[in-house]
Structure formats: structure tokens, C-alpha cells
Design an enzyme around this catalytic site. Structure first.
Site, PDB file in Angstrom:
ATOM      1  N   LEU A   4       0.892  -1.160   0.000  1.00 51.11           N
ATOM      2  CA  LEU A   4       0.000   0.000   0.000  1.00 51.11           C
ATOM      3  C   LEU A   4       0.932   1.212   0.000  1.00 51.11           C
ATOM      4  CD1 LEU A   4      -2.647  -1.004   2.717  1.00 51.11           C
ATOM      5  CD2 LEU A   4      -2.978  -0.929   0.243  1.00 51.11           C
ATOM      6  N   ASP A   5       0.494   2.309  -0.617  1.00 49.43           N
ATOM      7  CA  ASP A   5       1.325   3.514  -0.636  1.00 49.43           C
ATOM      8  C   ASP A   5       1.578   4.007   0.787  1.00 49.43           C
ATOM      9  OD1 ASP A   5       1.182   3.414  -3.381  1.00 49.43           O
ATOM     10  OD2 ASP A   5      -0.422   4.920  -3.517  1.00 49.43           O
ATOM     11  N   LEU A   6       2.598   4.845   0.902  1.00 48.51           N
ATOM     12  CA  LEU A   6       2.961   5.414   2.211  1.00 48.51           C
ATOM     13  C   LEU A   6       1.755   6.070   2.893  1.00 48.51           C
ATOM     14  CD1 LEU A   6       5.474   6.079   4.024  1.00 48.51           C
ATOM     15  CD2 LEU A   6       5.632   8.236   2.782  1.00 48.51           C
TER      16      LEU A   6
END
Ligand code: URA
Length: 238
Positions: free
Chosen positions: A103-105
């Protein structure tokens, strides 16, 4: 499933392989109530009763953890800049855990963490098209036309995405709340798909992978092992 007694005890966290061998030789370990002094003795960890210093050892070769990922943590095992999702896990030190997928930051929500490479491979294989469901808050008004565009397959970075499901939950004050179900996992896919129809994701949270739902009791940064039922359902036909 059979494995060497010393390997099992070391993996369980009793001590180093050398320490464990010495405990075995000194008679601290029993298998089915019999003292075993051979470190290469093979045990069946699903059926044998293994005891160390009179404590039963419940050995689990693999762990499957559900985390509610908070923003600000990267999905990696190590990173020079940011804390990783593995840094959030206090126990399970003896397992070589890794995040199953990314998942993105700044994305929150459902993340599976495990040490089972084969499971990860099957869950992430692009050819399997497993469903992932996201909740997004979007700057802009999402429309029925967008629903149709998502269904026909949005093109991002010269790639035509598989049909995706867009469900509009609420539109208010120039913002939309939506659910988006995708069947692949391209880099920044949800954000780019929304951008392609002229809007912007301002908050993103994954709420489901296949049939596994994020436990609403889990606060951001919290985690727990999957239940037996969740695991069986998730693994079914993987
Ligand atoms: N799509 C995105 O854009 N970001 C994520 O973190 C996951 C899916």
C-alpha cells in the site's frame, strides 16, 4: 509435517541452534512424554506433544497477520527513510515477516503480513486477478459516466486496466466518497484511475482483499492473527 527437533525449538525462539542442542542433550525436552536426547530427532509438529522444561510447545511454522496500516509507514521490511509496517510488530521476532503486497505510504487499511512466501506468491500473482476493495475520498464529483469508464477499463501509463467497479457512496461539497474494486495491483492504480477521470484521491483505505474484510475493531497500527475461518476462506482456491 515432520522437522528436526533442534530446528523447531530454535525457530520457536527457545534459543540459538547451539543452545537448543545443549538443552536437548541435557534432557530438557520431551516428545510424547519421552525424553529425547538426539537433536536431529524428527518430530511431527502437528501431532506430537513437544515439551521444553515441562512447557508445551505449540509450534506454528507460518503466521498470517492482519494489520490496519496507518499512513506514514512503508510496506517493506527495511527502509532508510521511513518506518516500516514490520516495525509496528512487537512480537513474532523469530519469524521472518514481510508485507504481502504494497500500500502507498499515505494509504491506510488492510494489509496482510506473513512469513509464507508461497501464500504471498499465490495471492499476488497478477494472473490470478484477486479482488481488492478500497474506500476513497475524492476531490471532485464522481459520476455515472465515471462508473461506466471504470467498467470499460481505464487506461493508465499506456496500460488498459481490467474492468473495475466504482460505487458512489456520497457526494457533498465538491467531494465524493466511493468504493473502488480492482482486480490487479498496478503502481498507484486507484489514484491514477481517479486522476484519469479528472479527480483526485485525497484519502485511501483498503477494506477487503478477496473475501477477507478489515476487522473494524482494529485501530490504526493494530494487528492480529487471522482466525482459522478467515484463513481457510482466504486460502480457498487461491
Ligand atoms: N492504489 C493506489 O493508488 N494506492 C494504493 O496504496 C493502493 C492502490
Amino acid at each position: 509435517m515432520k522437522m528436526r527437533l533442534d530446528k523447531l525449538l530454535a525457530h520457536y525462539g527457545i534459543g540459538t541452534r547451539k543452545e537448543v542442542k545443549s538443552y536437548i542433550r541435557k534432557g530438557f525436552v520431551t516428545v510424547n512424554n519421552e525424553i529425547i536426547k538426539k537433536d536431529d530427532f524428527k518430530v511431527d509438529y502437528e501431532n506430537d506433544i513437544i515439551e521444553f522444561d515441562e512447557q508445551i510447545i505449540h509450534y506454528q511454522p507460518y503466521v498470517y497477520i492482519m494489520m490496519n496500516k496507518p499512513a506514514g509507514f512503508v510496506c517493506a521490511t527495511e527502509d532508510n527513510v521511513h518506518k516500516t509496517v514490520i516495525d509496528l510488530i512487537d512480537d513474532y521476532g523469530q519469524y521472518e515477516l514481510f508485507p504481502v503486497g504494497r500500500l502507498d505510504l499515505d494509504t491506510e487499511g488492510l494489509l496482510i503480513i506473513s512469513n509464507d512466501g508461497d501464500f504471498a506468491h499465490r495471492l499476488l500473482a497478477p494472473s490470478r486477478h484477486h479482488s481488492k476493495l478500497y474506500y476513497a475520498r475524492v476531490k471532485g464529483i464522481m459520476t455515472e459516466e465515471d462508473v461506466q469508464s471504470f467498467l470499460s477499463g481505464i487506461t493508465i501509463d499506456h496500460y488498459r486496466c481490467l474492468p473495475a467497479h466504482l460505487k458512489i457512496l456520497k457526494v457533498q461539497d465538491g467531494y465524493s466518497e466511493v468504493e473502488i474494486e480492482i482486480f490487479e495491483g498496478k503502481f498507484h492504480q486507484v489514484k491514477k484511475m481517479v486522476q484519469k477521470v479528472g479527480k483526485e484521491v485525497v484519502y485511501l483505505k483498503r477494506i477487503k482483499i478477496r473475501n477477507l474484510q478489515l476487522d473494524p475493531q482494529l485501530k490504526l497500527g493494530d494487528y492480529r492473527e487471522l482466525s482459522q475461518n478467515e484463513l481457510v476462506d482466504l486460502m480457498h482456491d487461491l
